[in-house]
Design an enzyme around this catalytic site. Structure first.
Site, PDB file in Angstrom:
ATOM      1  N   ASP A  67      20.678  39.291  42.784  1.00  0.00           N
ATOM      2  CA  ASP A  67      21.903  39.886  41.586  1.00  0.00           C
ATOM      3  C   ASP A  67      22.107  38.209  40.552  1.00  0.00           C
ATOM      4  O   ASP A  67      22.471  38.500  39.936  1.00  0.00           O
ATOM      5  CB  ASP A  67      23.017  40.619  42.268  1.00  0.00           C
ATOM      6  N   ASN A 141      26.518  41.242  33.144  1.00  0.00           N
ATOM      7  CA  ASN A 141      28.101  40.910  33.949  1.00  0.00           C
ATOM      8  C   ASN A 141      29.157  41.966  32.804  1.00  0.00           C
ATOM      9  O   ASN A 141      29.183  43.041  32.434  1.00  0.00           O
ATOM     10  CB  ASN A 141      28.001  41.032  35.146  1.00  0.00           C
ATOM     11  N   ASP A 142      30.175  40.509  32.632  1.00  0.00           N
ATOM     12  CA  ASP A 142      31.074  40.945  32.003  1.00  0.00           C
ATOM     13  C   ASP A 142      31.245  39.222  31.678  1.00  0.00           C
ATOM     14  O   ASP A 142      31.178  38.356  32.040  1.00  0.00           O
ATOM     15  CB  ASP A 142      31.954  41.267  33.719  1.00  0.00           C
ATOM     16  N   ASP A 171      46.097  39.276  37.075  1.00  0.00           N
ATOM     17  CA  ASP A 171      45.888  37.650  36.902  1.00  0.00           C
ATOM     18  C   ASP A 171      45.339  37.484  36.039  1.00  0.00           C
ATOM     19  O   ASP A 171      44.216  36.333  36.297  1.00  0.00           O
ATOM     20  CB  ASP A 171      44.910  37.572  38.932  1.00  0.00           C
ATOM     21  N   THR A 182      29.401  47.468  38.564  1.00  0.00           N
ATOM     22  CA  THR A 182      29.092  47.701  39.677  1.00  0.00           C
ATOM     23  C   THR A 182      29.389  46.705  40.337  1.00  0.00           C
ATOM     24  O   THR A 182      29.452  46.231  41.666  1.00  0.00           O
ATOM     25  CB  THR A 182      27.370  48.263  40.161  1.00  0.00           C
ATOM     26  N   SER A 187      35.600  46.255  41.803  1.00  0.00           N
ATOM     27  CA  SER A 187      36.124  46.103  42.957  1.00  0.00           C
ATOM     28  C   SER A 187      37.337  46.064  42.727  1.00  0.00           C
ATOM     29  O   SER A 187      37.910  45.559  43.369  1.00  0.00           O
ATOM     30  CB  SER A 187      35.910  44.468  43.900  1.00  0.00           C
TER      31      SER A 187
END
Length: 286
Positions: A67, A141-142, A171, A182, A187
């Protein structure tokens, strides 16, 4: 499909054995294929892959690694508008659909034009210091905005379409696409979203409050995150991280404006399984 290009991670494919086997298999069937190794990060407009080396007319980019390798390749080649197929040589993968043992069956499907193309939303983040742009990058993704340096809580002020939303002492903040749901977002307790959806997910990381949840916005909304002051009203330092890779340094008062990118990543889908079935399989194997 007749014209292929391989981006390979030599750390995952030792001696390029799998890479060379794929090239031989494709050429044996009369197809064209060239190779580029994903290099160590280099300076310039690209990160690991030089998209200018990809020949015109390429119909498919096969990414060998995992990934992480696919994320790196997607960011570098997205403007070439060529669909990607990930072959997973690593551990658990959501993006790299094909496992190493199934590679030849996957190649047969590609050559027979037996596939679907999924469009995946991407984010672009622009960091401002006052009215000056100090950095910009893209993510599949992010985009994560967090503290820099020792462990401590940072204040993040959040705006949607220039309207104040809230502030978190946390944080960090994750702004995720459905593809990224995902990843890091999952997480820290964020929702799982079908990857072909178009929306943006805001999730705080370890917020100092008892009732904070992820918030989901339409893809067209523009999200701004501003670095607040430190605990003692001093200048805070932070970073904006794109797909866990490239970073732009920030200080108190800096803001990052995140919006849906015009470019989209195209992912080849071979298994014809629903997202629910893929998710069930991945979760049962994790």
């Amino acid at each position: 499909m007749d014209k292929f290009y391989i981006i390979t991670n030599s750390e995952k494919d030792k001696n390029l054995e799998t890479t060379e086997n794929i090239v031989s298999y494709l050429k044996k069937h009369g197809k064209e294929c060239q190779i580029q190794q994903a290099s160590r990060k280099f300076e310039g407009p690209f990160h690991y892959t030089n998209p200018e080396l990809i020949p015109q007319g390429t119909q498919c980019i096969i990414v060998l690694g995992g990934d992480g390798t696919l994320l790196q390749a997607a960011r570098d080649v997205v403007h070439r508008d060529i669909p990607l197929l990930g072959i997973n040589l690593g551990t658990l993968g959501f993006l790299a659909e094909v496992e190493g043992a199934a590679v030849y069956g996957a190649l047969d499907q590609l050559m027979a034009d037996d596939y679907e193309v999924e469009k995946r939303m991407m984010l672009i983040g622009t960091v401002y210091r006052g009215d000056t742009v100090i950095g910009e990058d893209i993510a599949l993704n992010d985009i994560v905005i967090g503290r820099e340096g020792p462990l401590r809580v940072v204040r993040f002020n959040n705006y949607v379409n220039n309207e104040y939303l809230n502030s978190y002492n946390a944080d960090g903040i994750i702004i995720s696409t459905p593809t990224g749901s995902t990843g890091y977002t999952l997480s820290v307790g964020g929702p799982i979203v079908s990857p072909n959806a178009f929306m943006t997910i805001l999730t705080p990381i370890a917020p100092h409050t008892l009732n904070t949840r992820s918030i989901v916005f339409p893809a067209e909304d523009v999200i701004t995150v501003e670095m607040g002051e430190g605990r003692h009203r001093d200048c805070e330092r932070g970073v904006a991280s794109f797909d866990g890779d490239s970073v732009i340094h920030m200080v108190t008062g800096d803001r990052i404006v995140i919006r849906k990118a015009e470019a989209e990543t195209k992912i080849l889908k071979l298994n014809h399984l629903s997202f629910v079935e893929v998710l069930r399989q991945k979760m049962s194997n994790s």
